[in-house]
Design a protein around this motif. Structure first.
Motif, PDB file in Angstrom:
ATOM      1  N   VAL A 185       0.836  -1.207   0.000  1.00 14.19           N
ATOM      2  CA  VAL A 185       0.000   0.000   0.000  1.00 14.19           C
ATOM      3  C   VAL A 185       0.871   1.257   0.000  1.00 14.19           C
ATOM      4  N   GLU A 186       0.594   2.124  -0.958  1.00 11.39           N
ATOM      5  CA  GLU A 186       1.283   3.413  -0.996  1.00 11.39           C
ATOM      6  C   GLU A 186       0.458   4.489  -0.299  1.00 11.39           C
ATOM      7  N   ARG A 187      -0.854   4.544  -0.593  1.00 13.36           N
ATOM      8  CA  ARG A 187      -1.692   5.585  -0.025  1.00 13.36           C
ATOM      9  C   ARG A 187      -3.142   5.136  -0.017  1.00 13.36           C
ATOM     10  N   VAL A 188      -3.877   5.574   0.976  1.00  9.51           N
ATOM     11  CA  VAL A 188      -5.320   5.341   1.070  1.00  9.51           C
ATOM     12  C   VAL A 188      -6.000   6.681   1.299  1.00  9.51           C
ATOM     13  N   ARG A 189      -7.089   6.921   0.582  1.00 11.31           N
ATOM     14  CA  ARG A 189      -7.887   8.122   0.796  1.00 11.31           C
ATOM     15  C   ARG A 189      -9.325   7.715   1.144  1.00 11.31           C
ATOM     16  N   VAL A 190      -9.863   8.354   2.186  1.00 11.78           N
ATOM     17  CA  VAL A 190     -11.234   8.088   2.624  1.00 11.78           C
ATOM     18  C   VAL A 190     -11.971   9.418   2.694  1.00 11.78           C
ATOM     19  N   GLY A 191     -12.994   9.572   1.858  1.00 14.47           N
ATOM     20  CA  GLY A 191     -13.771  10.799   1.830  1.00 14.47           C
ATOM     21  C   GLY A 191     -15.153  10.605   2.424  1.00 14.47           C
ATOM     22  N   ALA A 230       2.606   3.313  11.520  1.00 15.75           N
ATOM     23  CA  ALA A 230       3.169   3.639  10.209  1.00 15.75           C
ATOM     24  C   ALA A 230       2.096   3.610   9.129  1.00 15.75           C
ATOM     25  N   MET A 231       1.175   2.639   9.210  1.00 18.24           N
ATOM     26  CA  MET A 231       0.102   2.574   8.219  1.00 18.24           C
ATOM     27  C   MET A 231      -0.840   3.759   8.356  1.00 18.24           C
ATOM     28  N   VAL A 232      -1.121   4.183   9.584  1.00 16.15           N
ATOM     29  CA  VAL A 232      -1.972   5.358   9.798  1.00 16.15           C
ATOM     30  C   VAL A 232      -1.431   6.568   9.039  1.00 16.15           C
ATOM     31  N   THR A 290     -10.370   4.905  -1.624  1.00 18.68           N
ATOM     32  CA  THR A 290      -9.466   4.653  -2.742  1.00 18.68           C
ATOM     33  C   THR A 290      -8.132   4.163  -2.200  1.00 18.68           C
ATOM     34  N   VAL A 291      -7.667   3.011  -2.697  1.00 21.41           N
ATOM     35  CA  VAL A 291      -6.387   2.431  -2.285  1.00 21.41           C
ATOM     36  C   VAL A 291      -5.435   2.453  -3.472  1.00 21.41           C
ATOM     37  N   ARG A 292      -4.305   3.128  -3.315  1.00 22.50           N
ATOM     38  CA  ARG A 292      -3.276   3.154  -4.355  1.00 22.50           C
ATOM     39  C   ARG A 292      -2.115   2.259  -3.913  1.00 22.50           C
ATOM     40  N   LEU A 293      -1.773   1.281  -4.746  1.00 28.64           N
ATOM     41  CA  LEU A 293      -0.657   0.390  -4.440  1.00 28.64           C
ATOM     42  C   LEU A 293       0.645   0.944  -5.019  1.00 28.64           C
TER      43      LEU A 293
END
Length: 459
Positions: A301-307, A361-363, A387-390
Motif C-alpha cells: 500500500v502506498e496511499r489510502v484516501r477516505v472521503g 506507520a500505516m496510519v 481509494t487504495v493506491r498500491l
C-alpha cells in the motif's frame, strides 16, 4: 403523550408482538448479552465491581453479567448497562429525518435490556415477560428520541441516557405490574433523572450515563409503586421533557405511533459489525471487501484516501490515536487495522495494539478528508468513498452509505452468533457456556424463569 405512552405499556401483551419483531429482538438481546460479558473486561469493570461492594449492594437476586456477583435490580442494571456500552459496540438507532444527522439518536438496547433482565430475574419472570418488557422499553425510548427536536443532541445532551431512562422505567414498570397512573408518575420521576452530556464521550462517563439510565428507570418504578408522585404529563408539559431538553417535538413522529410501527422494525436499528464509532463502518466494509477481492497486502500500500461528509469528519477526530478509545473514533486507525491485521474486533482496539509501530506507520499513509460528493448525498447517509493506491500503480476504489448490520444490509442470526461468540471468547467464557446462552436466547419464549439463563454461568 405521557398518558399515551403509559397506556401503551400497560395494555400491550406478548401476543401483540409481531413474530418478526420477536425474532429480530433475539438478535439484539444476544448482542447485548455478549457485550455485557465482554465489557466486564474493560477498565470500567473492576471499578464498578468495587463501587457495588463499597456501597454494600452485592446481596441481591440479579446477575452482574460476566461475573459471579449478584446485586439488587437497580444496581445490577447499572453494572450491566455500563458493560454493554463500555466498548461502544452496541446497537444504534437510525435517524432518517432530513433535519437529523445520521446516527444522532440512541443506543436503544443498553438502557432497556439491563432493566428488563434485572427485574425479570428478581421477580422470577418468564422469557416471554422479559422480551415483552424489553420491547416496550425500546419502543418508548426510540419514539421519544425520534420526536424530540434535534436541538437536544446539537446542544450536547446524550440521547441514549436522556431518552433511555424512560424506556427503562417502561420495562421495569411493565414487569412490576404498575397501572397507568403509577407509570405516569414513574415517568415523572424518571424525568428528574434524565440527562447525560456528549462532552463525556471518550471517557468512562459515556457508559456510566447509559448504565445510570438503566438504574434510574428502575428506581423511578420502585418509588412510584410505593405511591411516590410526580408530574403526570412530563413529556409534553410546558416545562417538561420535550420543552426543556429539545425546545419542542415533532407530533407526527410520536402521536399514535407507539408500536405503529415498532421502531426496531422500521426504520430499524443497526447492530454494529465493529467495536468502533458507527460512522467508520461503511468505509470499513468497503476496505474489507477491497482487501478480500484484490488480495491487498499492507506492504504493497502506498496511499489510502477516505472521503466523507463534514459531520463524519467532525466526529471522527482522532487522526493519530494512541489509545484504544481514540482508535474507535479514528477513521485512519480503522483502515490501518484492517490492512495490517485483517481484523477489527475487540482485541484490535486495545491500547497496546493501537500503539504498535506497524499500525502507526500505516496510519500515516491514510488521508481522511471531506468529499463534496459525500456532502451532496446528505447527512442522513454515511457516504464513504475509499481509494487504495498500491506501490505498483494499481488503484482500487469503492463506496458505501450503510454498513453491514444496518437495516439496509442486515445481519442474520448466524452473523450475530459469531459476534456473540467473539465477545465471549474475548472475555474468556468457555465455549460450551457461550453455546448454552445462544440456545437460551433462541428459545426465550420457552424459558419459564429468567434466573435459569445465567445460573452458574460465570462461577
Amino acid at each position: 403523550m405521557t398518558a399515551e405512552a403509559a397506556a401503551f405499556v400497560v395494555s400491550t401483551q406478548y401476543e401483540d408482538l409481531p413474530p418478526e419483531l420477536i425474532a429480530l429482538g433475539k438478535q439484539h438481546i444476544l448482542d447485548a448479552f455478549g457485550l455485557a460479558i465482554a465489557g466486564e473486561k474493560a477498565e470500567t469493570g473492576p471499578i464498578v465491581r468495587r463501587y457495588l461492594a463499597d456501597i454494600g449492594v452485592l446481596n441481591g437476586p440479579a446477575t452482574v453479567l460476566g461475573t459471579n456477583l449478584h446485586a439488587g435490580p437497580r444496581f445490577a442494571a447499572f453494572a450491566n448497562g455500563v458493560s454493554i456500552h463500555a466498548d461502544d459496540y452496541d446497537d444504534t438507532q437510525l435517524a432518517v429525518a432530513k433535519d437529523r444527522v445520521y446516527g444522532l439518536l440512541t443506543h436503544p438496547t443498553v438502557p432497556n435490556l439491563p432493566a428488563a433482565l434485572a427485574v425479570a430475574e428478581a421477580l422470577a419472570k418468564s422469557g416471554r415477560d422479559f422480551m415483552l418488557a424489553y420491547h416496550l422499553g425500546v419502543e418508548v425510548a426510540t419514539k421519544l428520541a425520534e420526536a424530540i427536536a434535534p436541538r437536544s443532541y446539537e446542544s450536547g445532551f446524550h440521547s441514549t441516557s436522556m431518552c433511555g431512562v424512560f424506556g427503562s422505567a417502561a420495562a421495569a414498570g411493565k414487569l412490576r405490574g404498575l397501572d397507568a397512573k403509577q407509570l405516569r408518575n414513574a415517568f415523572g420521576v424518571a424525568g428528574a433523572e434524565a440527562g447525560g452530556l456528549r462532552e463525556n464521550f471518550g471517557t468512562m462517563t459515556k457508559p456510566f450515563q447509559a448504565g445510570h439510565a438503566a438504574e434510574a428507570g428502575i428506581a423511578a418504578v420502585d418509588l412510584a409503586a410505593l405511591g411516590w408522585t410526580a408530574a403526570e404529563d412530563i413529556f409534553e408539559a410546558k416545562r417538561g421533557f420535550f420543552a426543556s431538553f429539545g425546545g419542542g417535538f415533532d407530533t407526527v413522529a410520536i402521536v399514535g405511533r407507539f408500536g405503529r410501527p415498532w421502531s426496531l422494525l422500521s426504520p430499524g436499528v443497526s447492530i454494529k459489525p465493529y467495536p468502533s464509532g458507527s460512522l467508520t463502518h461503511p468505509a470499513m466494509d468497503v476496505m474489507a471487501g477491497l482487501i478480500a477481492q484484490h488480495g491487498i497486502k499492507p506492504e504493497d500500500v502506498e496511499r489510502v484516501r477516505v472521503g466523507t461528509n463534514r459531520q463524519m469528519l467532525n466526529t471522527l477526530i482522532h487522526h493519530r490515536p494512541t489509545t484504544g478509545p481514540q482508535g474507535k473514533f479514528s477513521m485512519e486507525y480503522c483502515m490501518a487495522v484492517l490492512l495490517v491485521l485483517g481484523r477489527a474486533g475487540l482485541a484490535q482496539f486495545q491500547d497496546d495494539v493501537v500503539s504498535r509501530p506497524d499500525l502507526r506507520a500505516m496510519v500515516e499513509r491514510i488521508d481522511f478528508y471531506n468529499d463534496p460528493a459525500a456532502d451532496a448525498a446528505g447527512t442522513d447517509k454515511m457516504r464513504s468513498l475509499v481509494t487504495v493506491r498500491l506501490k505498483d500503480g494499481r488503484i482500487f476504489s469503492g463506496q458505501d452509505d450503510f454498513a453491514r448490520g444496518s437495516p439496509q444490509n442486515p445481519m442474520s442470526f448466524e452473523d450475530e452468533v459469531r459476534k456473540f461468540k467473539d465477545c465471549a471468547e474475548f472475555a474468556g467464557l468457555p465455549r460450551d457456556r457461550a453455546e448454552r446462552i445462544v440456545v437460551s436466547v433462541q428459545n426465550l419464549e420457552s424459558v419459564p424463569d429468567m434466573r435459569s439463563v445465567f445460573a452458574g454461568m460465570f462461577a
